[in-house]
Design a protein around this motif. Structure first.
Motif, mmCIF file in Angstrom:
data_model
loop_
_atom_site.group_PDB
_atom_site.id
_atom_site.type_symbol
_atom_site.label_atom_id
_atom_site.label_comp_id
_atom_site.label_asym_id
_atom_site.label_seq_id
_atom_site.Cartn_x
_atom_site.Cartn_y
_atom_site.Cartn_z
ATOM 1 N N ARG A 85 41.594 30.655 40.409
ATOM 2 C CA ARG A 85 41.899 30.050 39.108
ATOM 3 C C ARG A 85 41.805 28.525 39.193
ATOM 4 N NH1 ARG A 85 46.579 27.893 36.839
ATOM 5 N NH2 ARG A 85 47.766 28.388 38.736
ATOM 6 N N ARG A 86 42.385 27.961 40.243
ATOM 7 C CA ARG A 86 42.363 26.512 40.405
ATOM 8 C C ARG A 86 40.952 26.004 40.709
ATOM 9 N NH1 ARG A 86 47.662 24.533 40.977
ATOM 10 N NH2 ARG A 86 49.217 26.188 41.250
ATOM 11 N N ALA A 87 40.130 26.864 41.312
ATOM 12 C CA ALA A 87 38.757 26.474 41.629
ATOM 13 C C ALA A 87 37.824 26.612 40.428
ATOM 14 C CB ALA A 87 38.230 27.322 42.788
ATOM 15 N N GLY A 88 38.361 27.065 39.287
ATOM 16 C CA GLY A 88 37.526 27.213 38.097
ATOM 17 C C GLY A 88 36.646 28.428 38.129
ATOM 18 N N ARG A 89 37.133 29.516 38.734
ATOM 19 C CA ARG A 89 36.361 30.750 38.840
ATOM 20 C C ARG A 89 37.161 31.889 38.208
ATOM 21 N NH1 ARG A 89 35.236 30.129 45.222
ATOM 22 N NH2 ARG A 89 34.404 32.260 45.043
ATOM 23 N N PRO A 90 37.372 31.838 36.871
ATOM 24 C CA PRO A 90 38.285 32.782 36.211
ATOM 25 C C PRO A 90 37.843 34.233 36.292
ATOM 26 C CG PRO A 90 37.056 31.505 34.582
ATOM 27 C CD PRO A 90 36.795 30.870 35.919
ATOM 28 N N ALA A 91 36.538 34.505 36.280
ATOM 29 C CA ALA A 91 36.087 35.903 36.326
ATOM 30 C C ALA A 91 36.492 36.557 37.638
ATOM 31 C CB ALA A 91 34.572 35.964 36.129
ATOM 32 N N GLU A 92 36.341 35.815 38.740
ATOM 33 C CA GLU A 92 36.746 36.356 40.044
ATOM 34 C C GLU A 92 38.267 36.454 40.140
ATOM 35 O OE1 GLU A 92 34.260 34.614 43.431
ATOM 36 O OE2 GLU A 92 33.765 33.312 41.728
ATOM 37 N N ALA A 93 38.947 35.478 39.550
ATOM 38 C CA ALA A 93 40.411 35.506 39.565
ATOM 39 C C ALA A 93 40.934 36.729 38.819
ATOM 40 C CB ALA A 93 40.965 34.223 38.944
ATOM 41 N N ASN A 94 40.243 37.123 37.748
ATOM 42 C CA ASN A 94 40.658 38.275 36.958
ATOM 43 C C ASN A 94 40.816 39.515 37.838
ATOM 44 O OD1 ASN A 94 39.862 40.879 35.525
ATOM 45 N ND2 ASN A 94 40.200 39.563 33.741
ATOM 46 N N ALA A 95 39.806 39.806 38.644
ATOM 47 C CA ALA A 95 39.840 41.010 39.488
ATOM 48 C C ALA A 95 40.987 40.948 40.489
ATOM 49 C CB ALA A 95 38.505 41.169 40.215
ATOM 50 N N GLU A 96 41.244 39.763 41.052
ATOM 51 C CA GLU A 96 42.317 39.627 42.039
ATOM 52 C C GLU A 96 43.687 39.773 41.387
ATOM 53 O OE1 GLU A 96 42.010 39.561 45.187
ATOM 54 O OE2 GLU A 96 39.867 39.163 45.429
ATOM 55 N N TYR A 97 43.851 39.212 40.185
ATOM 56 C CA TYR A 97 45.134 39.370 39.492
ATOM 57 C C TYR A 97 45.396 40.841 39.177
ATOM 58 C CZ TYR A 97 46.295 34.433 38.791
ATOM 59 O OH TYR A 97 46.644 33.124 38.983
ATOM 60 N N ARG A 98 44.374 41.557 38.776
ATOM 61 C CA ARG A 98 44.554 42.974 38.455
ATOM 62 C C ARG A 98 44.954 43.767 39.705
ATOM 63 N NH1 ARG A 98 43.035 44.231 33.379
ATOM 64 N NH2 ARG A 98 41.770 42.685 32.252
ATOM 65 N N ALA A 99 44.334 43.450 40.836
ATOM 66 C CA ALA A 99 44.698 44.124 42.088
ATOM 67 C C ALA A 99 46.134 43.792 42.479
ATOM 68 C CB ALA A 99 43.731 43.704 43.191
ATOM 69 N N ALA A 100 46.530 42.538 42.299
ATOM 70 C CA ALA A 100 47.893 42.127 42.653
ATOM 71 C C ALA A 100 48.921 42.830 41.776
ATOM 72 C CB ALA A 100 48.035 40.614 42.526
ATOM 73 N N ILE A 101 48.655 42.926 40.474
ATOM 74 C CA ILE A 101 49.575 43.602 39.559
ATOM 75 C C ILE A 101 49.754 45.060 39.961
ATOM 76 C CG2 ILE A 101 49.867 44.405 37.178
ATOM 77 C CD1 ILE A 101 48.436 41.760 36.329
ATOM 78 N N GLY A 102 48.679 45.690 40.393
ATOM 79 C CA GLY A 102 48.754 47.090 40.797
ATOM 80 C C GLY A 102 49.604 47.320 42.033
ATOM 81 N N LEU A 103 49.755 46.300 42.888
ATOM 82 C CA LEU A 103 50.525 46.448 44.119
ATOM 83 C C LEU A 103 51.941 45.897 44.025
ATOM 84 C CD1 LEU A 103 47.758 45.480 46.715
ATOM 85 C CD2 LEU A 103 48.819 47.736 46.446
ATOM 86 N N ALA A 104 52.205 45.023 43.057
ATOM 87 C CA ALA A 104 53.524 44.391 42.957
ATOM 88 C C ALA A 104 54.579 45.428 42.583
ATOM 89 C CB ALA A 104 53.496 43.266 41.931
ATOM 90 N N ALA A 105 55.726 45.400 43.275
ATOM 91 C CA ALA A 105 56.787 46.378 43.028
ATOM 92 C C ALA A 105 57.922 45.803 42.192
ATOM 93 C CB ALA A 105 57.348 46.887 44.361
ATOM 94 N N ASN A 106 57.931 44.479 42.001
ATOM 95 C CA ASN A 106 59.006 43.817 41.270
ATOM 96 C C ASN A 106 58.528 43.494 39.853
ATOM 97 O OD1 ASN A 106 60.180 40.884 40.508
ATOM 98 N ND2 ASN A 106 61.728 42.064 41.603
#
Length: 411
Positions: A369-390
């Motif tokens: 996100r900070r590097a200005g690559r929102p499309a790639e950030a999207n996939a990583e955020y979705r993966a993180a949400i799927g694993l977060a337990a809190n």
């Protein structure tokens, strides 16, 4: 009497009650069962009778009585009945709550060298902090069945080996100190950033860790790492109230209002860090130095990232930790730019100890996100949400995901 009140009492009081009853009866499993029975009785009686003036004392007294009743029923030796009767206080004797060092005593019992280091820490987190096996598994980055088996074996070992419930004499303290320090810090970590549940912070665990840390500094005033751990926890705890907003959602360190940090705790942390440095270095000293760089910076842009990276470099000399390498990558990204941080993060790809957590994906998403690559950030955020337990963590990640989606749509 609502369920939330009972849950708060359980989180706050179960560890203390267990420590006191275990000292009285000398059996961890018996004490654990008795505390569970006491809370079951509370669920039955408190909605009608109301919350006792001192819920912790009530739970401890009921649990003690349940444990002693079981000792009488199951007594196989003539002297066991006598021992049980001896533990019952006279009717007019005032109940003392809490016994000041019961939890520290239990912690040193759990950290007996007859147990493996992993079992020592897991048992302390279960019995002193009241964490569930699933929560401990996430902290250990280990499967839950492995942790459950470890806990069962450790409790059995304490019982069969007759390990005493006491703080050991001075000459035996050093062999248990590293694990006791680790346990206190993990208790604080779970409180400061809960691995699961509906809240981001468990205040009672943070406060209990600080209390135990101060007790340990009193018990071992020449132990530099005890002072360093105390400094580390104080620096973090100074901003605990600012980690969430009024809705309970997480607020990043970058976005927190530093004017509202607890300056008294920061000042106390500086004093503790100086005391630690006079007594020598260690891993908690390195972590405390990193935390001090954040706590003493007047604003985000003034953070001394060179000092933070140097702190992680020192910390890495004490042992390989994927979490340390992950945090160092973040520090490098703020010192040298997000692309440099992403290059560091690539070295952690496939790290099995982090594979079960959301942290790598969330970190990579933020750097993208900070590097200005929102499309790639999207996939990583979705993966993180799927694993977060809190739940608050999931909401925080979802907000970031929405931000990068808006940014990507605007392009």
């Amino acid at each position: 009497m609502d369920g939330d009140t009972l849950s708060r009492v359980f989180r706050k009081e179960s560890g203390r009650a267990l420590a006191t009853v275990a000292r009285m009866v000398g059996d961890l499993s018996l004490a654990e069962d008795a505390v569970q029975e006491a809370f079951a009785e509370a669920i039955r009686s408190w909605p009608e009778a109301g919350l006792p003036e001192n819920p912790g004392a009530w739970i401890t007294t009921v649990a003690r009585n349940r444990a002693l009743d079981r000792l009488r029923r199951e007594s196989l030796r003539g002297d066991k009945e006598h021992d049980a009767a001896r533990l019952v206080p006279p009717p007019d004797e005032e109940e003392v709550w809490p016994v000041r060092d019961d939890q520290l005593r239990l912690m040193f019992t759990c950290c007996h060298p007859a147990l493996s280091p992993e079992s020592q820490v897991a048992l302390t987190l279960r019995l002193v902090a009241g964490l569930r096996p699933a929560e401990i598994a996430r902290l250990f980055l280990a499967p839950e069945p492995t942790v459950s088996q470890r806990l069962s074996r450790a409790k059995s070992k304490i019982r069969t080996a007759g390990i005493p419930f006491r703080v050991p004499p001075d000459h035996l303290l050093p062999e248990r100190t590293p694990q006791v320090l680790a346990c206190i810090y993990l208790v604080f970590t779970e409180g400061y950033s809960a691995t699961s549940g509906d809240t981001a912070i468990r205040d009672e665990l943070c406060e209990e860790a600080l209390r135990l840390g101060r007790l340990l500094c009193e018990l071992m005033p020449d132990e530099g790492e005890a002072w360093a751990l105390m400094a580390l926890m104080l620096f973090h705890d100074s901003r605990r109230a600012q980690r969430t907003d009024d809705a309970g959602d997480l607020v990043s360190l970058e976005e927190q209002d530093r004017r509202r940090w607890d300056r008294a705790k920061i000042a106390e942390g500086v004093v503790c860090l100086r005391a630690a440095r006079r007594r020598g270095g260690g891993p908690y000293g390195a972590q405390a130095a990193i935390a001090a760089a954040h706590a003493t910076a007047p604003n985000w842009t003034a953070t001394d990232w060179n000092a933070v990276v140097a702190g992680y470099d020192e910390l890495g000399t004490y042992g390989d930790s994927p979490t340390v390498r992950l945090n160092r990558a973040v520090a490098v990204s703020f010192r040298d730019g997000p692309d440099a941080g992403l290059a560091e993060l690539d070295a952690l790809a496939g790290e099995p100890r982090l594979a079960r957590t959301h942290t790598v994906h969330a970190t990579r998403a933020d750097l993208l996100r900070r590097a200005g690559r929102p499309a790639e950030a999207n996939a990583e955020y979705r993966a993180a949400i799927g694993l977060a337990a809190n739940e608050p963590t999931r909401r925080f990640l979802a907000r970031r995901l929405a931000e990068v989606d808006r940014e990507n749509s605007a392009r």
